[in-house]
Scaffold this motif. Structure first.
Motif, PDB file in Angstrom:
ATOM      1  N   LEU A  68       1.047  -0.743  -0.134  1.00 50.08           N
ATOM      2  CA  LEU A  68      -0.071   0.077   0.087  1.00 50.08           C
ATOM      3  C   LEU A  68       1.290   1.087  -0.235  1.00 50.08           C
ATOM      4  CD1 LEU A  68      -2.355  -1.077   2.846  1.00 50.08           C
ATOM      5  CD2 LEU A  68      -2.904  -1.300   0.194  1.00 50.08           C
ATOM      6  N   SER A  69       0.450   2.652  -0.586  1.00 45.22           N
ATOM      7  CA  SER A  69       1.328   3.749  -0.605  1.00 45.22           C
ATOM      8  C   SER A  69       1.661   3.938   1.559  1.00 45.22           C
ATOM      9  CB  SER A  69       0.350   5.022  -0.827  1.00 45.22           C
ATOM     10  OG  SER A  69      -0.258   4.794  -2.077  1.00 45.22           O
ATOM     11  N   VAL A  73       6.337   5.981  -1.134  1.00 44.77           N
ATOM     12  CA  VAL A  73       5.802   6.061  -1.818  1.00 44.77           C
ATOM     13  C   VAL A  73       4.531   5.215  -2.651  1.00 44.77           C
ATOM     14  CG1 VAL A  73       5.719   3.025  -3.284  1.00 44.77           C
ATOM     15  CG2 VAL A  73       8.087   3.542  -1.722  1.00 44.77           C
ATOM     16  N   PHE A  74       4.105   5.655  -3.750  1.00 45.70           N
ATOM     17  CA  PHE A  74       2.525   5.503  -3.751  1.00 45.70           C
ATOM     18  C   PHE A  74       2.676   4.228  -4.972  1.00 45.70           C
ATOM     19  CE2 PHE A  74      -0.084   6.287  -7.577  1.00 45.70           C
ATOM     20  CZ  PHE A  74      -1.026   6.964  -7.881  1.00 45.70           C
ATOM     21  N   VAL A  75       1.266   3.891  -4.175  1.00 48.84           N
ATOM     22  CA  VAL A  75       1.096   2.643  -5.085  1.00 48.84           C
ATOM     23  C   VAL A  75      -0.277   2.506  -5.237  1.00 48.84           C
ATOM     24  CG1 VAL A  75       0.719   0.207  -4.640  1.00 48.84           C
ATOM     25  CG2 VAL A  75       2.751   1.145  -3.445  1.00 48.84           C
ATOM     26  N   GLU A  76      -0.617   1.858  -6.276  1.00 45.63           N
ATOM     27  CA  GLU A  76      -2.604   2.177  -7.110  1.00 45.63           C
ATOM     28  C   GLU A  76      -2.826   1.012  -7.899  1.00 45.63           C
ATOM     29  OE1 GLU A  76      -4.304   5.608  -8.585  1.00 45.63           O
ATOM     30  OE2 GLU A  76      -3.572   4.429 -10.453  1.00 45.63           O
ATOM     31  N   LYS A  84      -0.700  -3.771 -10.317  1.00 43.40           N
ATOM     32  CA  LYS A  84      -0.307  -2.718  -9.097  1.00 43.40           C
ATOM     33  C   LYS A  84       0.942  -1.781 -10.536  1.00 43.40           C
ATOM     34  CE  LYS A  84       2.806  -3.832  -6.755  1.00 43.40           C
ATOM     35  NZ  LYS A  84       3.447  -5.004  -5.657  1.00 43.40           N
ATOM     36  N   LYS A  85       0.554  -1.105 -10.016  1.00 44.26           N
ATOM     37  CA  LYS A  85       1.174   0.705 -10.427  1.00 44.26           C
ATOM     38  C   LYS A  85       2.014   0.868  -8.881  1.00 44.26           C
ATOM     39  CE  LYS A  85      -2.214   2.311 -12.166  1.00 44.26           C
ATOM     40  NZ  LYS A  85      -3.228   3.646 -13.214  1.00 44.26           N
ATOM     41  N   LYS A  86       3.100   1.255  -8.918  1.00 48.27           N
ATOM     42  CA  LYS A  86       3.793   2.101  -7.885  1.00 48.27           C
ATOM     43  C   LYS A  86       5.127   3.266  -8.477  1.00 48.27           C
ATOM     44  CE  LYS A  86       7.454  -0.541  -4.768  1.00 48.27           C
ATOM     45  NZ  LYS A  86       7.674  -1.569  -4.525  1.00 48.27           N
ATOM     46  N   VAL A  87       5.291   3.947  -7.591  1.00 47.32           N
ATOM     47  CA  VAL A  87       5.995   4.958  -7.890  1.00 47.32           C
ATOM     48  C   VAL A  87       7.256   5.742  -6.477  1.00 47.32           C
ATOM     49  CG1 VAL A  87       7.112   7.379  -8.417  1.00 47.32           C
ATOM     50  CG2 VAL A  87       5.117   6.169  -9.392  1.00 47.32           C
ATOM     51  N   ASP A  88       8.645   4.650  -6.866  1.00 47.91           N
ATOM     52  CA  ASP A  88       9.077   5.192  -5.840  1.00 47.91           C
ATOM     53  C   ASP A  88       9.533   6.437  -5.758  1.00 47.91           C
ATOM     54  OD1 ASP A  88      11.167   5.441  -3.256  1.00 47.91           O
ATOM     55  OD2 ASP A  88      11.375   2.811  -3.255  1.00 47.91           O
ATOM     56  N   MET A 234       1.352  11.915  -2.628  1.00 48.65           N
ATOM     57  CA  MET A 234      -0.769  10.705  -2.178  1.00 48.65           C
ATOM     58  C   MET A 234       0.979  10.294  -0.705  1.00 48.65           C
ATOM     59  SD  MET A 234      -3.106  12.219  -3.657  1.00 48.65           S
ATOM     60  CE  MET A 234      -3.629  10.713  -3.126  1.00 48.65           C
ATOM     61  N   ALA A 235       1.506  10.772   0.144  1.00 50.29           N
ATOM     62  CA  ALA A 235       2.018   9.836   0.498  1.00 50.29           C
ATOM     63  C   ALA A 235       1.118   9.394   2.104  1.00 50.29           C
ATOM     64  CB  ALA A 235       2.863  11.389   1.046  1.00 50.29           C
ATOM     65  N   ARG A 236       1.126   9.064   2.759  1.00 54.51           N
ATOM     66  CA  ARG A 236       0.445   8.718   3.746  1.00 54.51           C
ATOM     67  C   ARG A 236       0.681   7.828   4.423  1.00 54.51           C
ATOM     68  NH1 ARG A 236      -2.631   4.593   5.863  1.00 54.51           N
ATOM     69  NH2 ARG A 236      -1.708   3.234   4.512  1.00 54.51           N
ATOM     70  N   SER A 237       1.314   7.439   6.308  1.00 56.16           N
ATOM     71  CA  SER A 237       2.058   6.908   6.951  1.00 56.16           C
ATOM     72  C   SER A 237       1.022   5.956   7.924  1.00 56.16           C
ATOM     73  CB  SER A 237       3.179   7.346   7.324  1.00 56.16           C
ATOM     74  OG  SER A 237       1.774   8.501   8.729  1.00 56.16           O
TER      75      SER A 237
END
Length: 395
Positions: A68-69, A73-76, A84-88, A234-237
């Motif tokens: 998950l994001s 790291v953005f994950v969708e 799964k699309k991911k941007v680190d 889209m950062a989330r902790s």
């Protein structure tokens, strides 16, 4: 005459009783409001964590270790959960993982995923996240919502054509799949080296606007954004904290919103994923730390170091680093509320007796948590880099 004096005395006594009753009613009302707010924040966190846990459970049907994001790291996932699309943003790469029967099908899906990702906006990313949409809707009546502008996820950094061109040159990695008669096909594409500078330009208007409003240097805001989220919009902790400056609704979000608008409110995900709002609250919190909590620290540079540390670990923990002389077996400072270790006023004389250099190294040695020590080093170092980049007109 005696009757008049007695009458005045009686009026004053009753007036005092009425005033005390009035004050008590206000205090009870305020406490009730605070309790209500605390309950809302608690429910907010519980529902958010529950929904993400449920979503992860759904994903685990298809993926061995569902991602998950996170902060950096953005994950969708696609609607069928097989792409799964991911941007680190920290390690600077894009990854697309596809569950497919063969390479031909996988390549087609990867190309489509790259094309959509390269054009995707923050507004679309938010609406594509079922958990965020659900939680935002649930708390819309009691929280502060906002529209989310269509800011780029990566299109400001790399074009669709360039992304697909690079992808053609990279060999696919193939891994086992949980789904029968399929495999997981993985493609990794590097992001440009100057990704952070490009991202910094994209938020320059908001950063400079808030820096001027709150009388703080723009390079400090950039240093915090870089360290908190690596410019992941889209950062989330898990805390939870949201957006570029990783605003925690229950602490910085609540306190700063109250400072700005006179009343503490629950800030919903949509409010904090609006970058202008996020930078407003983050910069406002830096102002609150620098000009209010630690206003009596005389040296501006010392106060800057204190502010950076407090943004991460809280003003009370920073005060404790100066107030407490006790440490546990791991060498960490022990803080006790009953003896006033968290009192900022108690720490000020010691801070003011030191040079800025002494304050900096004292914090690195005595802050309770490694995370806070590393945070101070990173933000200060990165702030200087952005200061130089601004001077050279690179941003």
């Amino acid at each position: 005459m005696k009757k008049i004096i007695f009458f005045i005395f009686a009026v004053l006594v009753f007036a005092k009783d009425d005033f005390n009753s009035f004050v008590n009613n206000i205090n009870r009302g305020y406490q009730a409001y605070q309790n209500s707010l605390y309950k809302e924040f608690k429910e907010y966190k519980e529902i958010l964590n529950k929904e993400f846990a449920n979503y992860k459970k759904e994903l685990s049907i298809y993926w061995k270790n569902p991602e998950l994001s996170t902060k950096k790291v953005f994950v969708e996932y696609s609607k069928d959960k097989k792409v799964k699309k991911k941007v680190d943003f920290q390690k600077k790469y894009i990854e697309v993982d596809v569950i497919a029967k063969d390479k031909k099908i996988a390549k087609k899906k990867i190309k489509n995923a790259l094309a959509t990702l390269s054009k995707e906006t923050t507004k679309e990313a938010f609406n594509n996240n079922p958990v965020l949409v659900k939680v935002d809707k649930k708390f819309s009546k009691i929280g502060v919502k906002s529209s989310i502008p269509s800011k780029p996820i990566i299109s400001d950094v790399i074009s669709t054509s360039r992304l697909i061109q690079l992808a053609k040159k990279i060999k696919l990695k193939i891994m086992p799949s949980k789904i029968k008669n399929t495999k997981v096909f993985i493609l990794k594409v590097p992001l440009p080296k100057n990704t952070y500078i490009i991202k910094a330009r994209n938020y320059k208007k908001d950063v400079f606007e808030k820096a001027k409003r709150f009388k703080i240097p723009p390079y400090l805001i950039y240093g915090v954004i870089h360290t908190e989220s690596s410019f992941n919009p889209m950062a989330r902790s898990y805390i939870p904290a949201f957006g570029l400056m990783q605003i925690v609704p229950q602490t910085a979000g609540k306190d700063t919103y109250k400072m700005l608008y006179g009343k503490a409110k629950l800030l919903t995900p949509s409010y904090l994923y609006n970058p202008s709002n996020n930078i407003l609250i983050g910069s406002g919190y830096l102002y609150k730390l620098y000009y209010q909590y630690f206003k009596n620290v005389k040296d501006p540079l010392s106060r800057l170091f204190i502010t950076i540390a407090a943004y991460n670990t809280g003003p009370g923990n920073v005060a404790c680093a100066f107030n407490s002389t006790n440490k546990d077996y791991k060498g960490r400072v022990l803080c006790y509320r009953f003896r006033g270790d968290y009192k900022i006023s108690k720490a000020i004389p010691k801070i003011n007796s030191m040079s800025p250099k002494e304050v900096y190294y004292y914090l690195l040695k005595n802050l309770r948590y490694d995370e806070a020590r590393n945070y101070l080093k990173k933000v200060f170092k990165r702030s200087l880099k952005y200061k130089k980049a601004l001077e050279l007109n690179q941003i």
